[in-house]
Enzyme design. Structure first.
Site, PDB file in Angstrom:
ATOM      1  N   GLU A   1      33.882 -71.713  40.061  1.00  0.00           N
ATOM      2  CA  GLU A   1      33.281 -71.835  38.712  1.00  0.00           C
ATOM      3  C   GLU A   1      32.539 -70.896  38.220  1.00  0.00           C
ATOM      4  O   GLU A   1      32.404 -70.329  36.987  1.00  0.00           O
ATOM      5  CB  GLU A   1      32.745 -73.221  38.312  1.00  0.00           C
ATOM      6  CG  GLU A   1      33.709 -74.498  38.358  1.00  0.00           C
ATOM      7  CD  GLU A   1      33.594 -74.773  39.663  1.00  0.00           C
ATOM      8  OE1 GLU A   1      33.490 -74.335  40.948  1.00  0.00           O
ATOM      9  OE2 GLU A   1      34.714 -75.865  39.791  1.00  0.00           O
TER      10      GLU A   1
ATOM     11  N   HIS B   1      32.139 -87.248  39.110  1.00  0.00           N
ATOM     12  CA  HIS B   1      33.040 -87.125  37.827  1.00  0.00           C
ATOM     13  C   HIS B   1      32.717 -88.111  36.670  1.00  0.00           C
ATOM     14  O   HIS B   1      33.274 -88.405  36.105  1.00  0.00           O
ATOM     15  CB  HIS B   1      34.260 -87.530  38.466  1.00  0.00           C
ATOM     16  CG  HIS B   1      34.710 -86.920  39.562  1.00  0.00           C
ATOM     17  ND1 HIS B   1      34.442 -86.811  40.960  1.00  0.00           N
ATOM     18  CD2 HIS B   1      35.775 -86.102  39.918  1.00  0.00           C
ATOM     19  CE1 HIS B   1      35.075 -86.043  41.705  1.00  0.00           C
ATOM     20  NE2 HIS B   1      35.961 -85.161  40.911  1.00  0.00           N
TER      21      HIS B   1
END
Lengths: 354, 341
Positions: free
Chosen positions: B74, B141
């Site tokens: 990322e 998540h």
């Protein structure tokens, strides 16, 4: 125009390279004086011994001022590359002295500035970031089908960061026309390179990403120029990301505050003998490319240039403190502290501080 | 690019209702058609169409130079987005789950958020992705990431609660010259109750403007994201069972914060309850409370209170996650307390 003397360079170009080397050293020496006088409040990071790496590399690229040329992200120890890309010497001093007239108007320090027309993108302090950013810049060259390359300098221990690896892998995978210059100067502040990596050459890291690489004597400006010319040719020909390792030595401390007492004096003396300016001078004279009197004039010109613009920058104003609230967003106002305006909110609730 | 748009991205054109997820997709798609400097980067967004299928069909339509599948790094691709933005492109970066924005925190806060201020130019970047709990996703998540960036000057932060807003805010975010963190709540993505028919026109919802969801004279609920819908449920209950008139402000954009909308509402109701799904300490409730303290202390008839998630990682087991998340009953209890204060 005189005939090509070496590597396709004529006398004017060779002397331009020489000027770049001596200008960098003169500018940094001038900075030291300004710091002692209290004009430079931030740190100074000398590049003595590394000038040839910066100059030779930048000289091999296509430098333009109209936004069509190659891109450069130097480190603070590659100021010579910045000058060759058209970075103004006076801005160099303005930046170090936090002047309102500098390209960042006092909001950022030293060589941390950009000029996209010239292809200059100054670095930020976190290591490795500029490799990610240059990957994106060169991605745009690829997307638009432009024949441009981007060069990014990094210190050798930047290669320990995740950003470095992520940026290099992205660039490699996307076949970005990026040239990574690794400044293998053997020190990361006070920590020797051998304590930071097991590789003997940083080109071993290049192998891990499937990119082309080359290692070069960073004190030899012509060797650097030729190696980077080859890398740029490969990158421009669609062969993707390239690495060039510059082998040399950081001859002064990390910054001015660092007395460098962890360095072996014999080792240091050996590298002083391999001074890149001395080496290039010797070569010029031996090959008969120019006379000592010509070189002398160039040295004097560089010193005078630095003196002159340093004086100019010193006389220029620092920014008004209130400018600090400006430029955070393109369109959203940053509030002044109410204590600096017209007092606390009134009991009738009417708005202040607008 | 003369081929017709994929059928599943033409629901609005056909006058059919869309989910919040489909609204996000339509917003992205239309912006990419409108402006060829807009492009996408992220993990599995191309061939696979994104973990939640937000970009399904985009790769075929726009090609691999505008829909880029990235390595799982990322920081690396967010940094590359910065470089592309320098060169006049407008990257939209997907975090597969917003929890994974942390590896990009360095380049986002140190580089992207400071770029304009450093004189390095604007950063027209959108970093978007799914957030929020309730899906039994566990600690990695389910997070809400807004406050990790709220404290960094330079960002805008968007968090829609309806399909209409999601599309209009997405367009505004992409057209904005500042870096925008765009949070999409997973529980709202396909919620059938949020399906709506959107105007078949190029509309924008401006950043920095809150929306009054419902009016009421006794109590102001300030909230955003999935909590808007729980707040509506709680408001109905308070009205029916207690006769309390509840006004709900959906912030929609957290940065810049629409302080005026909150102050105006407070001046009508005298009572404020802040509801957020994010954890309690350092949540946006604290910032709102101090701003009301600065600007509207005289109008307060009761303390400013908050209902939030508890200060813990997001737990996995349903029983734990339900306890962790703010529930309708929590909002009703706090609302009742304030109304009676």
């Amino acid at each position: 125009m005189s005939d090509s003397l070496i590597a396709g360079l004529d006398q004017t170009q060779l002397l331009g390279l020489y000027h770049s080397l001596v200008l960098t050293r003169a500018a940094e020496e001038r900075l030291e004086m300004l710091q002692k006088q209290g004009h430079v409040t931030g740190e100074i990071y000398r590049s003595i011994g590394q000038e040839a790496g910066a100059a030779g590399a930048a000289f091999a690229l296509n430098r333009q001022t109209d936004g069509t040329g190659d891109f450069l992200a130097p480190t603070v120890r590659a100021a010579g590359a910045l000058f060759l890309f058209g970075g103004e010497l006076v801005d160099f001093f303005r930046q170090y002295m936090g002047r309102a007239t500098g390209p960042t108007e006092g909001k950022e320090a030293n060589i941390h500035w950009v000029d996209f027309q010239k292809g200059i993108i100054g670095p930020v302090s976190p290591l490795g970031t500029m490799l990610e950013v240059m990957a994106g810049i060169t991605l745009s060259f690829k997307v638009r089908g432009e024949s441009r390359v981007g060069m990014v300098f990094c210190g050798d221990d930047a290669s320990s960061t995740g950003a470095w690896h992520e940026g290099l892998n992205f660039s490699a995978v996307q076949r970005c026309p990026l040239i990574l210059m690794v400044e293998a100067n053997q020190w990361a502040f006070s920590t020797a390179t051998r304590k930071n990596t097991r590789v003997r050459s940083f080109t071993e890291k290049a192998a891990g990403y499937g990119i082309g690489s080359e290692s070069v004597d960073g004190t030899d400006v012509m060797a650097v120029y030729e190696a980077v010319s080859r890398a740029a040719k490969r990158a421009r020909a669609g062969k993707g990301t390239q690495m060039v390792e510059l082998r040399y030595y950081r001859r002064l401390g990390y910054a001015q505050h660092d007395p460098q007492d962890y360095v072996d004096p014999d080792e240091l003396a050996m590298w002083v003998d391999r001074d890149p300016i001395d080496l290039f001078e010797r070569r010029i004279l031996e090959e008969g490319w120019a006379a000592e009197s010509v070189l002398h004039k160039i040295r004097i010109r560089a010193e005078e240039e630095c003196k002159l613009v340093a004086e100019q920058a010193t006389g220029e104003p620092v920014p008004d403190g209130r400018e600090a609230v400006k430029g955070v967003y393109t369109d959203t106002i940053t509030q002044h502290p109410w204590t600096r305006t017209d007092g606390p909110y009134r009991r009738d609730g009417s708005e202040l501080n607008t | 690019m003369n081929q017709p748009a994929p059928e599943h991205l033409k629901k609005t054109a056909r006058g059919e209702p869309v989910t919040l997820l489909e609204a996000v997709s339509e917003g992205l798609f239309e912006e990419m058609v409108r402006d060829d400097s807009v492009f996408l980067m992220g993990e599995d967004i191309g061939v696979y169409g994104g973990a939640f299928k937000v970009t399904r069909g985009f790769l075929d339509y726009f090609g691999g130079l505008r829909v880029i599948d990235t390595p799982i790094a990322e920081g690396g691709f967010t940094g590359a987005a910065a470089g592309a933005a320098h060169m006049g492109l407008r990257p939209v970066v997907e975090m597969q789950f917003m929890d994974f924005i942390s590896p990009a925190y360095d380049v986002l806060t140190n580089y992207i958020a400071t770029s304009l201020y450093r004189g390095a130019g604007p950063m027209p970047i959108v970093v978007r992705g799914p957030v929020g709990g309730g899906n039994r996703g566990g600690p990695f998540h389910s997070q809400n990431v807004e406050m990790a960036f709220f404290h960094t000057p330079g960002f805008k932060i968007v968090y829609p609660s309806t399909a209409y807003d999601a599309k209009g805010l997405m367009k505004a975010a992409i057209r904005d010259d500042n870096p925008v963190i765009f949070e999409e709540h997973k529980a709202l993505y396909r919620a059938p109750t949020l399906r709506e028919v959107l105007p078949d026109e190029d509309y924008v919802v401006p950043l920095g403007k809150a929306r009054t969801v419902r009016e009421g004279s006794d109590l102001t609920l300030v909230t955003y994201g999935a909590m808007v819908h729980k707040s509506i449920e709680a408001a109905k209950k308070l009205e029916q069972e207690d006769g309390v008139g509840v006004e709900i402000i959906d912030l929609r954009t957290l940065l810049p914060l629409d302080e005026d909308a909150i102050v105006e509402s407070l001046k009508r109701t005298g009572r404020v309850l802040i509801v957020h799904e994010d954890t309690r300490t350092g949540g946006i409730a604290g910032e709102i409370a101090i701003r009301l303290n600065e600007r509207a202390f005289e109008w307060l008839d009761a303390p400013i209170l908050r209902v939030t998630a508890i200060d813990s990682p997001v737990p996995y087991a349903g029983s734990l996650e339900d306890y962790f998340l703010p529930q309708v009953e929590d909002i009703v209890t706090a609302g009742r307390y304030l109304a009676a204060y």
